[in-house]
Design a protein around this motif. Sequence first.
Motif, PDB file in Angstrom:
ATOM      1  N   ALA A 110       1.117  -9.117  -1.450  1.00 34.32           N
ATOM      2  CA  ALA A 110       0.750 -10.143  -2.424  1.00 34.32           C
ATOM      3  C   ALA A 110       1.941 -10.531  -3.291  1.00 34.32           C
ATOM      4  CB  ALA A 110      -0.400  -9.648  -3.301  1.00 34.32           C
ATOM      5  N   VAL A 111       2.715  -9.537  -3.730  1.00 33.11           N
ATOM      6  CA  VAL A 111       3.902  -9.827  -4.550  1.00 33.11           C
ATOM      7  C   VAL A 111       4.930 -10.607  -3.729  1.00 33.11           C
ATOM      8  CG1 VAL A 111       5.814  -8.808  -5.837  1.00 33.11           C
ATOM      9  CG2 VAL A 111       3.521  -7.828  -6.034  1.00 33.11           C
ATOM     10  N   ALA A 112       5.064 -10.247  -2.459  1.00 29.00           N
ATOM     11  CA  ALA A 112       5.997 -10.969  -1.593  1.00 29.00           C
ATOM     12  C   ALA A 112       5.576 -12.429  -1.433  1.00 29.00           C
ATOM     13  CB  ALA A 112       6.075 -10.294  -0.226  1.00 29.00           C
ATOM     14  N   ILE A 113       4.280 -12.681  -1.297  1.00 26.72           N
ATOM     15  CA  ILE A 113       3.797 -14.056  -1.187  1.00 26.72           C
ATOM     16  C   ILE A 113       4.100 -14.824  -2.464  1.00 26.72           C
ATOM     17  CG2 ILE A 113       1.716 -15.481  -1.039  1.00 26.72           C
ATOM     18  CD1 ILE A 113       0.593 -13.355   0.899  1.00 26.72           C
ATOM     19  N   ALA A 114       3.885 -14.197  -3.612  1.00 25.02           N
ATOM     20  CA  ALA A 114       4.188 -14.858  -4.883  1.00 25.02           C
ATOM     21  C   ALA A 114       5.674 -15.187  -4.982  1.00 25.02           C
ATOM     22  CB  ALA A 114       3.759 -13.974  -6.047  1.00 25.02           C
ATOM     23  N   THR A 115       6.511 -14.280  -4.518  1.00 26.94           N
ATOM     24  CA  THR A 115       7.955 -14.535  -4.531  1.00 26.94           C
ATOM     25  C   THR A 115       8.308 -15.690  -3.606  1.00 26.94           C
ATOM     26  OG1 THR A 115       8.327 -12.178  -4.965  1.00 26.94           O
ATOM     27  CG2 THR A 115      10.221 -13.474  -4.241  1.00 26.94           C
ATOM     28  N   LEU A 116       7.665 -15.736  -2.441  1.00 28.89           N
ATOM     29  CA  LEU A 116       7.877 -16.849  -1.519  1.00 28.89           C
ATOM     30  C   LEU A 116       7.466 -18.171  -2.173  1.00 28.89           C
ATOM     31  CD1 LEU A 116       8.490 -18.044   1.295  1.00 28.89           C
ATOM     32  CD2 LEU A 116       6.114 -17.497   1.916  1.00 28.89           C
ATOM     33  N   LEU A 117       6.341 -18.190  -2.864  1.00 28.99           N
ATOM     34  CA  LEU A 117       5.910 -19.412  -3.545  1.00 28.99           C
ATOM     35  C   LEU A 117       6.963 -19.859  -4.561  1.00 28.99           C
ATOM     36  CD1 LEU A 117       2.109 -18.693  -4.163  1.00 28.99           C
ATOM     37  CD2 LEU A 117       3.137 -20.067  -2.343  1.00 28.99           C
ATOM     38  N   ASP A 118       7.533 -18.896  -5.275  1.00 31.36           N
ATOM     39  CA  ASP A 118       8.607 -19.235  -6.214  1.00 31.36           C
ATOM     40  C   ASP A 118       9.767 -19.907  -5.494  1.00 31.36           C
ATOM     41  OD1 ASP A 118       7.175 -18.118  -8.308  1.00 31.36           O
ATOM     42  OD2 ASP A 118       8.245 -16.196  -8.225  1.00 31.36           O
ATOM     43  N   GLY A 121       9.020 -23.403  -4.581  1.00 25.88           N
ATOM     44  CA  GLY A 121       8.718 -24.294  -5.686  1.00 25.88           C
ATOM     45  C   GLY A 121       7.241 -24.606  -5.833  1.00 25.88           C
ATOM     46  N   ILE A 122       6.374 -23.681  -5.416  1.00 23.05           N
ATOM     47  CA  ILE A 122       4.926 -23.875  -5.504  1.00 23.05           C
ATOM     48  C   ILE A 122       4.399 -23.011  -6.644  1.00 23.05           C
ATOM     49  CG2 ILE A 122       2.723 -23.637  -4.300  1.00 23.05           C
ATOM     50  CD1 ILE A 122       4.286 -23.908  -1.658  1.00 23.05           C
ATOM     51  N   ALA A 123       3.948 -23.647  -7.707  1.00 28.35           N
ATOM     52  CA  ALA A 123       3.489 -22.906  -8.881  1.00 28.35           C
ATOM     53  C   ALA A 123       2.096 -22.332  -8.684  1.00 28.35           C
ATOM     54  CB  ALA A 123       3.511 -23.817 -10.107  1.00 28.35           C
ATOM     55  N   ARG A 124       1.254 -23.042  -7.923  1.00 21.60           N
ATOM     56  CA  ARG A 124      -0.145 -22.651  -7.800  1.00 21.60           C
ATOM     57  C   ARG A 124      -0.687 -23.128  -6.458  1.00 21.60           C
ATOM     58  NH1 ARG A 124      -4.742 -21.662 -11.134  1.00 21.60           N
ATOM     59  NH2 ARG A 124      -6.628 -22.784 -10.507  1.00 21.60           N
ATOM     60  N   VAL A 125      -1.529 -22.309  -5.832  1.00 16.57           N
ATOM     61  CA  VAL A 125      -2.191 -22.708  -4.594  1.00 16.57           C
ATOM     62  C   VAL A 125      -3.672 -22.865  -4.864  1.00 16.57           C
ATOM     63  CG1 VAL A 125      -0.467 -21.621  -3.107  1.00 16.57           C
ATOM     64  CG2 VAL A 125      -2.480 -20.315  -3.825  1.00 16.57           C
ATOM     65  N   ALA A 126      -4.299 -23.742  -4.092  1.00 14.04           N
ATOM     66  CA  ALA A 126      -5.716 -24.024  -4.313  1.00 14.04           C
ATOM     67  C   ALA A 126      -6.610 -22.878  -3.869  1.00 14.04           C
ATOM     68  CB  ALA A 126      -6.110 -25.301  -3.579  1.00 14.04           C
ATOM     69  N   GLY A 127      -6.214 -22.198  -2.779  1.00 17.04           N
ATOM     70  CA  GLY A 127      -7.076 -21.150  -2.268  1.00 17.04           C
ATOM     71  C   GLY A 127      -6.336 -20.125  -1.440  1.00 17.04           C
ATOM     72  N   PHE A 128      -6.992 -18.984  -1.244  1.00 17.28           N
ATOM     73  CA  PHE A 128      -6.509 -17.925  -0.357  1.00 17.28           C
ATOM     74  C   PHE A 128      -7.691 -17.546   0.525  1.00 17.28           C
ATOM     75  CE2 PHE A 128      -3.172 -14.417  -0.202  1.00 17.28           C
ATOM     76  CZ  PHE A 128      -3.635 -13.852   0.967  1.00 17.28           C
ATOM     77  N   PRO A 326      -7.615 -30.428  -5.678  1.00 17.99           N
ATOM     78  CA  PRO A 326      -6.634 -31.224  -4.929  1.00 17.99           C
ATOM     79  C   PRO A 326      -5.216 -30.773  -5.221  1.00 17.99           C
ATOM     80  CG  PRO A 326      -7.487 -32.480  -6.780  1.00 17.99           C
ATOM     81  CD  PRO A 326      -8.314 -31.234  -6.693  1.00 17.99           C
ATOM     82  N   ALA A 327      -4.309 -31.136  -4.326  1.00 13.94           N
ATOM     83  CA  ALA A 327      -2.907 -30.794  -4.501  1.00 13.94           C
ATOM     84  C   ALA A 327      -2.362 -31.433  -5.758  1.00 13.94           C
ATOM     85  CB  ALA A 327      -2.096 -31.241  -3.279  1.00 13.94           C
ATOM     86  N   ARG A 328      -1.451 -30.691  -6.426  1.00 17.17           N
ATOM     87  CA  ARG A 328      -0.853 -31.216  -7.655  1.00 17.17           C
ATOM     88  C   ARG A 328       0.661 -31.221  -7.547  1.00 17.17           C
ATOM     89  NH1 ARG A 328      -3.539 -27.923 -12.528  1.00 17.17           N
ATOM     90  NH2 ARG A 328      -3.405 -26.147 -11.133  1.00 17.17           N
TER      91      ARG A 328
END
Length: 328
Positions: A110-118, A121-128, A326-328
């Motif tokens: 989970a931490v690795a996924i959050a780092t990947l999002l960083d 440049g993805i601050a927030r995802v709609a769902g998992f 929706p995507a932001r």
Amino acid sequence: MTVAIKRDVLERTGEAPASRGEETFTLAMRHSGSRQVTLRYEITGPVLAPILIVGGGISAGQHVISSAEFAEAGWWEPQKAALAAARVLAIDWIGADGAFDCPIDPADQAVAIATLLDRLGIARVAGFAGASYGAMVGLHFAALYPERLGALLSVSAGASAHPFSSACRSLQRKAVAIGEQGGNPAAGVALARALAMLTYRTADEYRVRFDAAPTVDGDLVRVSAEDYLDAQGLRYAGRTTAAAYRRLSESIDLHRVDPATVRLPATFVAVESDWLVPIEDIHALADAVGGARFVLMPSLYGHDGFLKEEAQMAAILTDFIATLEPAR
């Protein structure tokens, strides 16, 4: 690096080619100190659709569904139509390549996924949307990063591993170790996978599929299911190392999350014939998460219901994706 998206394509259609990439970073792990990790990922789907992280079992990876760019069938290919309404992001699990031989907690994923999002440049995802091991990782992501996640779909995972299921996996890992000690790690992995297949399915399915009488082969007796189990084991051993099997199997048993830390919209799905993750464990988890929805999926196929019950799973995914922001 991410494959560049052609601006003219985006302007005309709002779509982008599927892309793959990898990011390398240092990850502070719960049980193994700081390690350098290379995380491989794939993104596919309409750019303007809600971003959905998708994760499956320990044998699932970044390639979830086929695309024009990556035409081979993905591990959840039957759900391609349902997932078409989302922009799907998936990873290869840390440790799946066998090069990361140390204890791996689902929270590390989970931490690795959050780092990947960083990095993306993805601050927030709609769902998992997670199933089996992916649902465990999704629970940890929801607990650790509630501000970065809109909603959780968790299929066939409880708040922790069931002790009986952990006992089964411990014997699978011993089979791997015996193979390594005997100089044939692939044989150990094959046997471990064959044993695991018994836990993924049900006695009722075996009664239907393998009811033929045993045969005598030379001076040995073979039962009807042996060819199937041997084939499953050998196929898996051809693409999975002993280290990868051991560490991801261990990771399932390390799973433990406090339901009180999951404070966002959540749907929990249990398969009625799944004895690997019993209904009551998932129901208790859903009850402990405020406002959660519980769904019971009838199936002959046990823990593999999320793969085999294609129509039921498509309906659940479609309903879940329809609720995403929706995507932001």
